[in-house]
Design a protein around this motif. Structure first.
Motif, PDB file in Angstrom:
ATOM      1  N   VAL A  26       5.197  -1.251   2.798  1.00  0.00           N
ATOM      2  CA  VAL A  26       4.787   0.120   2.495  1.00  0.00           C
ATOM      3  C   VAL A  26       5.964   0.852   1.850  1.00  0.00           C
ATOM      4  O   VAL A  26       6.908   1.233   2.544  1.00  0.00           O
ATOM      5  CB  VAL A  26       4.362   0.874   3.782  1.00  0.00           C
ATOM      6  CG1 VAL A  26       3.770   2.232   3.449  1.00  0.00           C
ATOM      7  CG2 VAL A  26       3.389   0.047   4.599  1.00  0.00           C
TER       8      VAL A  26
ATOM      9  N   TYR B 241      -2.898  12.908  11.917  1.00  0.00           N
ATOM     10  CA  TYR B 241      -2.548  12.416  10.581  1.00  0.00           C
ATOM     11  C   TYR B 241      -2.015  10.970  10.610  1.00  0.00           C
ATOM     12  O   TYR B 241      -2.437  10.127   9.807  1.00  0.00           O
ATOM     13  CB  TYR B 241      -1.513  13.404  10.033  1.00  0.00           C
ATOM     14  CG  TYR B 241      -0.945  13.199   8.662  1.00  0.00           C
ATOM     15  CD1 TYR B 241      -1.198  14.127   7.643  1.00  0.00           C
ATOM     16  CD2 TYR B 241      -0.098  12.132   8.362  1.00  0.00           C
ATOM     17  CE1 TYR B 241      -0.637  13.974   6.385  1.00  0.00           C
ATOM     18  CE2 TYR B 241       0.456  11.975   7.117  1.00  0.00           C
ATOM     19  CZ  TYR B 241       0.196  12.898   6.121  1.00  0.00           C
ATOM     20  OH  TYR B 241       0.754  12.743   4.887  1.00  0.00           O
TER      21      TYR B 241
ATOM     22  N   PHE C 250       0.865  -1.186   0.000  1.00  0.00           N
ATOM     23  CA  PHE C 250       0.000   0.000   0.000  1.00  0.00           C
ATOM     24  C   PHE C 250       0.894   1.225   0.000  1.00  0.00           C
ATOM     25  O   PHE C 250       1.854   1.304   0.769  1.00  0.00           O
ATOM     26  CB  PHE C 250      -0.892   0.035   1.254  1.00  0.00           C
ATOM     27  CG  PHE C 250      -1.906   1.150   1.206  1.00  0.00           C
ATOM     28  CD1 PHE C 250      -3.234   0.876   0.885  1.00  0.00           C
ATOM     29  CD2 PHE C 250      -1.546   2.484   1.451  1.00  0.00           C
ATOM     30  CE1 PHE C 250      -4.173   1.896   0.804  1.00  0.00           C
ATOM     31  CE2 PHE C 250      -2.473   3.507   1.355  1.00  0.00           C
ATOM     32  CZ  PHE C 250      -3.793   3.214   1.042  1.00  0.00           C
ATOM     33  N   SER C 251       0.578   2.189  -0.877  1.00  0.00           N
ATOM     34  CA  SER C 251       1.259   3.473  -0.784  1.00  0.00           C
ATOM     35  C   SER C 251       0.363   4.574  -1.320  1.00  0.00           C
ATOM     36  O   SER C 251      -0.638   4.301  -1.992  1.00  0.00           O
ATOM     37  CB  SER C 251       2.601   3.454  -1.505  1.00  0.00           C
ATOM     38  OG  SER C 251       3.415   4.514  -1.019  1.00  0.00           O
ATOM     39  N   GLY C 252       0.704   5.800  -0.992  1.00  0.00           N
ATOM     40  CA  GLY C 252      -0.130   6.907  -1.423  1.00  0.00           C
ATOM     41  C   GLY C 252       0.645   8.208  -1.501  1.00  0.00           C
ATOM     42  O   GLY C 252       1.717   8.343  -0.905  1.00  0.00           O
TER      43      GLY C 252
ATOM     44  N   VAL D  83       7.922   3.714   0.909  1.00  0.00           N
ATOM     45  CA  VAL D  83       7.934   5.137   1.288  1.00  0.00           C
ATOM     46  C   VAL D  83       9.351   5.662   1.274  1.00  0.00           C
ATOM     47  O   VAL D  83      10.311   4.895   1.313  1.00  0.00           O
ATOM     48  CB  VAL D  83       7.372   5.373   2.721  1.00  0.00           C
ATOM     49  CG1 VAL D  83       5.873   5.329   2.751  1.00  0.00           C
ATOM     50  CG2 VAL D  83       7.983   4.417   3.735  1.00  0.00           C
TER      51      VAL D  83
ATOM     52  N   VAL E 107      -4.283  10.305  -1.595  1.00  0.00           N
ATOM     53  CA  VAL E 107      -4.748  10.521  -0.226  1.00  0.00           C
ATOM     54  C   VAL E 107      -5.266  11.947  -0.018  1.00  0.00           C
ATOM     55  O   VAL E 107      -4.614  12.796   0.581  1.00  0.00           O
ATOM     56  CB  VAL E 107      -3.684  10.104   0.823  1.00  0.00           C
ATOM     57  CG1 VAL E 107      -3.536   8.587   0.850  1.00  0.00           C
ATOM     58  CG2 VAL E 107      -2.324  10.718   0.569  1.00  0.00           C
TER      59      VAL E 107
ATOM     60  N   HIS F 190       6.289   7.163  10.229  1.00  0.00           N
ATOM     61  CA  HIS F 190       4.853   6.912  10.154  1.00  0.00           C
ATOM     62  C   HIS F 190       4.539   5.421  10.074  1.00  0.00           C
ATOM     63  O   HIS F 190       3.515   4.968  10.571  1.00  0.00           O
ATOM     64  CB  HIS F 190       4.246   7.639   8.942  1.00  0.00           C
ATOM     65  CG  HIS F 190       4.021   9.095   9.182  1.00  0.00           C
ATOM     66  ND1 HIS F 190       4.067  10.038   8.187  1.00  0.00           N
ATOM     67  CD2 HIS F 190       3.727   9.766  10.311  1.00  0.00           C
ATOM     68  CE1 HIS F 190       3.823  11.225   8.698  1.00  0.00           C
ATOM     69  NE2 HIS F 190       3.617  11.090   9.988  1.00  0.00           N
TER      70      HIS F 190
ATOM     71  N   ILE G  42      -3.007   1.802   5.858  1.00  0.00           N
ATOM     72  CA  ILE G  42      -2.117   0.648   5.737  1.00  0.00           C
ATOM     73  C   ILE G  42      -2.760  -0.612   6.312  1.00  0.00           C
ATOM     74  O   ILE G  42      -2.731  -1.677   5.697  1.00  0.00           O
ATOM     75  CB  ILE G  42      -0.783   0.961   6.466  1.00  0.00           C
ATOM     76  CG1 ILE G  42      -0.074   2.132   5.755  1.00  0.00           C
ATOM     77  CG2 ILE G  42       0.109  -0.270   6.556  1.00  0.00           C
ATOM     78  CD1 ILE G  42       1.099   2.718   6.528  1.00  0.00           C
TER      79      ILE G  42
ATOM     80  N   MET H   1      -3.116   7.514   8.467  1.00  0.00           N
ATOM     81  CA  MET H   1      -2.169   6.756   7.636  1.00  0.00           C
ATOM     82  C   MET H   1      -2.098   5.301   8.106  1.00  0.00           C
ATOM     83  O   MET H   1      -2.018   4.372   7.285  1.00  0.00           O
ATOM     84  CB  MET H   1      -0.793   7.432   7.664  1.00  0.00           C
ATOM     85  CG  MET H   1       0.239   6.716   6.834  1.00  0.00           C
ATOM     86  SD  MET H   1       1.541   7.824   6.305  1.00  0.00           S
ATOM     87  CE  MET H   1       2.830   6.643   5.888  1.00  0.00           C
TER      88      MET H   1
ATOM     89  N   HIS I 173      -5.813  13.203   3.666  1.00  0.00           N
ATOM     90  CA  HIS I 173      -4.591  13.750   4.269  1.00  0.00           C
ATOM     91  C   HIS I 173      -4.312  15.164   3.772  1.00  0.00           C
ATOM     92  O   HIS I 173      -3.796  16.004   4.518  1.00  0.00           O
ATOM     93  CB  HIS I 173      -3.384  12.862   3.953  1.00  0.00           C
ATOM     94  CG  HIS I 173      -3.281  11.652   4.815  1.00  0.00           C
ATOM     95  ND1 HIS I 173      -3.527  10.382   4.361  1.00  0.00           N
ATOM     96  CD2 HIS I 173      -2.972  11.518   6.125  1.00  0.00           C
ATOM     97  CE1 HIS I 173      -3.371   9.516   5.349  1.00  0.00           C
ATOM     98  NE2 HIS I 173      -3.037  10.183   6.430  1.00  0.00           N
TER      99      HIS I 173
HETATM  100  N1  TRP Z   1       2.114  10.485   4.510  1.00  0.00           N
HETATM  101  C1  TRP Z   1       2.499  10.142   3.178  1.00  0.00           C
HETATM  102  C2  TRP Z   1       3.317  11.302   2.602  1.00  0.00           C
HETATM  103  O1  TRP Z   1       3.122  12.439   2.961  1.00  0.00           O
HETATM  104  C3  TRP Z   1       1.297   9.883   2.300  1.00  0.00           C
HETATM  105  C4  TRP Z   1       0.512   8.696   2.770  1.00  0.00           C
HETATM  106  C5  TRP Z   1      -0.728   8.707   3.328  1.00  0.00           C
HETATM  107  C6  TRP Z   1       0.926   7.341   2.710  1.00  0.00           C
HETATM  108  N2  TRP Z   1      -1.128   7.463   3.618  1.00  0.00           N
HETATM  109  C7  TRP Z   1      -0.161   6.587   3.254  1.00  0.00           C
HETATM  110  C8  TRP Z   1       2.080   6.696   2.254  1.00  0.00           C
HETATM  111  C9  TRP Z   1      -0.082   5.202   3.374  1.00  0.00           C
HETATM  112  C10 TRP Z   1       2.158   5.307   2.372  1.00  0.00           C
HETATM  113  C11 TRP Z   1       1.081   4.567   2.929  1.00  0.00           C
HETATM  114  O2  TRP Z   1       4.154  11.061   1.754  1.00  0.00           O
END
Ligand code: TRP
Length: 336
Positions: free
Chosen positions: A149, A133, A12-14, A151, A47, A158, A141, A137, A50
């Motif tokens: 994840v 926040y 999972f990523s965003g 990132v 996201v 996080h 996940i 997140m 967020h």
């Molecule tokens: N916080 C991450 C960022 O600013 C974005 C994000 C939100 C994210 N939810 C996530 C990344 C879940 C990985 C998994 O880059």
């Protein structure tokens, strides 16, 4: 989920639609996501929940969210192979986030580096959403029983707090959540600002020349590369601590063309920085050209994009509903 997806590990990523996607997000994140698509069962999210922890212009947020989807696809993310969706379309994210808020400690959240940084930068809008926040997140996940994840280094904390929250919850209620791990790619992970190469390339960069956007026009890209900060040594050689500007340009050129650092040093040996900066700029223009053209084509096709995000939301809702139901039951909510 199809049969095959069951034996695959989940990713999972965003990325927040809080600004246009950058060369850094392409080379540091999306390009790796594409490579993971075959091996893993992947969820790639936009996201937007967020994103509103900082004030957004509603029309801009809407435009950027849909455009971000078009850019994900144009970068090579196949909506057939991956679940690509908009976070606010799957209410389970907000619902689980509330519950996880009740299992996340004030002290833990106070120690988050990103919260401290962002509150220092936006002293006039230190809202509760910015503070909690990480619980949202964690919900992102944990809803999908995510194994890995992907990132950047800056988001590792996080993923760690997600593990702490999951451990606390599992400690009370039994094995509900899978323990996720951060997945930090080795190369191309950290593209730095062209104007202040000690900082990560970011859409919030104060100097517009420091950041290259996926959708930027070739002449603007070339202008930024011509102005890129280097050093006074006039030698193309990699040394991130002494020569952060030149090393960053080498890194970009290397991922854009596939050339090794040694080959780059040989190619530009004795040629001066002007020539080198032009060549890196041209390589980036050519790298981004097909992506921009494809994204422009997709952005014009609203019906197609709508069908993709609707299908993505459906797949993600289906996959996350079971986890949320289990959590509701565990904490003692009456079944409806
Ligand atoms: N916080 C991450 C960022 O600013 C974005 C994000 C939100 C994210 N939810 C996530 C990344 C879940 C990985 C998994 O880059």
């Amino acid at each position: 989920m199809d049969e095959k997806a069951l034996d695959k590990k989940t990713i999972f990523s965003g990325i927040q639609p809080s600004g246009d996607l950058t060369l850094g997000s392409y080379l540091g994140a999306i390009k790796n996501w594409v490579e993971l698509s075959d091996t893993y069962n992947c969820y790639y999210c936009i996201v937007d929940l967020h994103a509103i922890t900082a004030r957004q212009n509603p029309a801009e947020l809407r435009r950027r969210t849909v455009n971000q989807l078009a850019q994900y696809i144009a970068c090579g993310l196949d909506p057939q192979k991956n679940t690509i969706f908009i976070q606010s379309h799957v209410p389970a994210h907000a619902e689980l986030a509330w519950i996880l808020n009740c299992y996340t400690m004030f002290g833990e959240l106070s120690r988050m580096t990103q919260f401290k940084d962002k509150s220092a930068k936006n002293a006039d809008n230190i809202n509760a959403g910015l503070f909690t926040y990480p619980a949202l997140m964690a919900a992102d996940i944990l809803l999908y029983h995510t194994d890995l994840v992907p990132v950047g280094e800056d988001q590792k904390q996080h993923v760690e707090i997600t593990r702490d929250i999951a451990t606390r919850f599992n400690g009370i209620y039994g094995d509900v959540f899978k323990m996720p791990e951060p997945f930090i790619p080795k190369v191309g992970a950290r593209i730095m600002s062209l104007s202040s190469p000690d900082c990560k390339m970011s859409k919030s960069d104060k100097d517009p020349g420091g950041c290259i956007y996926i959708m930027q026009k070739p002449d603007e890209i070339m202008r930024s590369f011509k102005r890129a900060v280097t050093d006074s040594e006039t030698c193309v050689r990699c040394n991130p601590s002494d020569k952060p500007g030149v090393s960053n340009l080498m890194q970009i050129y290397s991922v854009a063309t596939g050339a090794s650092f040694e080959a780059i040093e040989n190619e530009f040996c004795g040629k001066g920085y002007g020539d080198f900066k032009l060549r890196v700029g041209e390589a980036v223009v050519e790298l981004l050209r097909p992506i921009r053209e494809e994204a422009e084509r997709l952005i014009a096709d609203k019906t197609y994009l709508e069908s993709i995000y609707k299908e993505g939301a459906e797949k993600a809702s289906h996959a996350s509903a079971k986890t949320l139901r289990k959590v509701y039951k565990k904490v003692g909510f009456v079944e409806r």
